[in-house]
Design an enzyme around this catalytic site. Sequence first.
Site, PDB file in Angstrom:
ATOM      1  N   LYS A  13       0.825  -1.213   0.000  1.00 15.43           N
ATOM      2  CA  LYS A  13       0.000   0.000   0.000  1.00 15.43           C
ATOM      3  C   LYS A  13       0.857   1.261   0.000  1.00 15.43           C
ATOM      4  CE  LYS A  13      -2.358  -0.926   3.813  1.00 15.43           C
ATOM      5  NZ  LYS A  13      -1.718  -2.175   4.260  1.00 15.43           N
ATOM      6  N   ARG A  88      -9.736   1.013   8.607  1.00 21.57           N
ATOM      7  CA  ARG A  88      -9.181  -0.318   8.875  1.00 21.57           C
ATOM      8  C   ARG A  88     -10.203  -1.204   9.561  1.00 21.57           C
ATOM      9  NH1 ARG A  88      -3.308   0.798   8.830  1.00 21.57           N
ATOM     10  NH2 ARG A  88      -2.180  -1.163   8.987  1.00 21.57           N
ATOM     11  N   ARG A 123      11.437  -5.230   4.269  1.00 19.72           N
ATOM     12  CA  ARG A 123      10.933  -3.861   4.153  1.00 19.72           C
ATOM     13  C   ARG A 123      11.830  -2.870   4.888  1.00 19.72           C
ATOM     14  NH1 ARG A 123       4.788  -2.116   5.086  1.00 19.72           N
ATOM     15  NH2 ARG A 123       5.059  -2.570   7.297  1.00 19.72           N
ATOM     16  N   ARG A 156      11.172  -1.243  10.555  1.00 14.89           N
ATOM     17  CA  ARG A 156      10.135  -0.917  11.536  1.00 14.89           C
ATOM     18  C   ARG A 156      10.076  -1.974  12.638  1.00 14.89           C
ATOM     19  NH1 ARG A 156       4.771   0.476   8.172  1.00 14.89           N
ATOM     20  NH2 ARG A 156       3.923  -0.681   9.925  1.00 14.89           N
ATOM     21  N   ARG A 167      -0.389  -8.945  13.346  1.00 21.08           N
ATOM     22  CA  ARG A 167      -1.006  -7.907  12.489  1.00 21.08           C
ATOM     23  C   ARG A 167      -1.833  -8.542  11.380  1.00 21.08           C
ATOM     24  NH1 ARG A 167       3.916  -4.764  10.610  1.00 21.08           N
ATOM     25  NH2 ARG A 167       2.454  -3.401   9.584  1.00 21.08           N
TER      26      ARG A 167
HETATM   27  P1  AMP Z   1       0.822   0.809   8.717  1.00 25.24           P
HETATM   28  O1  AMP Z   1       1.947   1.767   8.542  1.00 25.24           O
HETATM   29  O2  AMP Z   1      -0.390   1.172   7.888  1.00 25.24           O
HETATM   30  O3  AMP Z   1       1.235  -0.619   8.542  1.00 25.24           O
HETATM   31  O4  AMP Z   1       0.335   0.968  10.238  1.00 25.24           O
HETATM   32  C1  AMP Z   1       1.196   0.629  11.305  1.00 25.24           C
HETATM   33  C2  AMP Z   1       0.391   0.428  12.566  1.00 25.24           C
HETATM   34  O5  AMP Z   1      -0.276   1.654  12.908  1.00 25.24           O
HETATM   35  C3  AMP Z   1      -0.730  -0.594  12.477  1.00 25.24           C
HETATM   36  O6  AMP Z   1      -0.266  -1.921  12.680  1.00 25.24           O
HETATM   37  C4  AMP Z   1      -1.638  -0.135  13.599  1.00 25.24           C
HETATM   38  O7  AMP Z   1      -1.089  -0.494  14.859  1.00 25.24           O
HETATM   39  C5  AMP Z   1      -1.546   1.383  13.485  1.00 25.24           C
HETATM   40  N1  AMP Z   1      -2.590   1.928  12.591  1.00 25.24           N
HETATM   41  C6  AMP Z   1      -2.405   2.496  11.364  1.00 25.24           C
HETATM   42  N2  AMP Z   1      -3.568   2.887  10.837  1.00 25.24           N
HETATM   43  C7  AMP Z   1      -4.519   2.542  11.739  1.00 25.24           C
HETATM   44  C8  AMP Z   1      -5.941   2.641  11.762  1.00 25.24           C
HETATM   45  N3  AMP Z   1      -6.611   3.168  10.732  1.00 25.24           N
HETATM   46  N4  AMP Z   1      -6.587   2.193  12.857  1.00 25.24           N
HETATM   47  C9  AMP Z   1      -5.921   1.657  13.912  1.00 25.24           C
HETATM   48  N5  AMP Z   1      -4.593   1.515  13.959  1.00 25.24           N
HETATM   49  C10 AMP Z   1      -3.892   1.948  12.884  1.00 25.24           C
END
Ligand code: AMP
Length: 212
Positions: A13, A88, A123, A156, A167
């Site tokens: 994404k 999400r 990554r 990360r 996740r």
């Molecule tokens: P990402 O960078 O999109 O993989 O997001 C990293 C982490 O941020 C996720 O595993 C969640 O812990 C948190 N996170 C990101 N977006 C959301 C969301 N819309 N709702 C809840 N937690 C989020």
Amino acid sequence: MILTLLGAPGAGKGTMARLLSKILQIPTISTGALLRDEIESGSELGKEIDSLISKGNFVSDDMVSSLLVKRLQDADCQNGYILDGYPRNESQAEKLSQLGIHLDKAVLLTVADEEIIARLAGRRECPHCRATYHIQHNPSQVDGVCDECGATLQIRADDAPEIIRKRLEIYHKQTEPLIQHFRQNNLLAAVQGAKSVDDTVASVLQALGVTL
Ligand code: AMP
């Protein structure tokens, strides 16, 4: 145009959002990146967010939605944007409707779980501009250095194997039901995300009806 990118963690994404942003000339709003920025600010809220994200848990809907609403007030969002990582779950999709935000498309990137686990191990992310790379599939031009801003790339904390599995579990339980939600609303564009970056971008543009 207002888009959201749906897909498991590591489905691509972030990479897709970055490329589409350049092509469509609209910003990407990644809620994960907004949350990581808050963590880096060292605020109390950031500490709370860190303790959730580093264990692979979602941040509360209220917390993430308020960061998003604040970001959407910036001038660069006036002509549209690409949401990466929001909504999400069903209540976040409901929140978008309450805010009067109407998506033009929800682009789903489909990638098998085994491929996700392999991908996330490679990554890398820029801590400064949040650009994402993969050491094999989408490497930066200079090893370990961000193409966009020159910062040193990082791994990360939530890309550790045991956290990735958690996740993925949460994705299947909470986020996947949104696929049906968007399908019913005639907004879903599903694209095979396991192809090369160029092929995936081409498929997404085709699904959006964008010709270059
Ligand atoms: P990402 O960078 O999109 O993989 O997001 C990293 C982490 O941020 C996720 O595993 C969640 O812990 C948190 N996170 C990101 N977006 C959301 C969301 N819309 N709702 C809840 N937690 C989020």
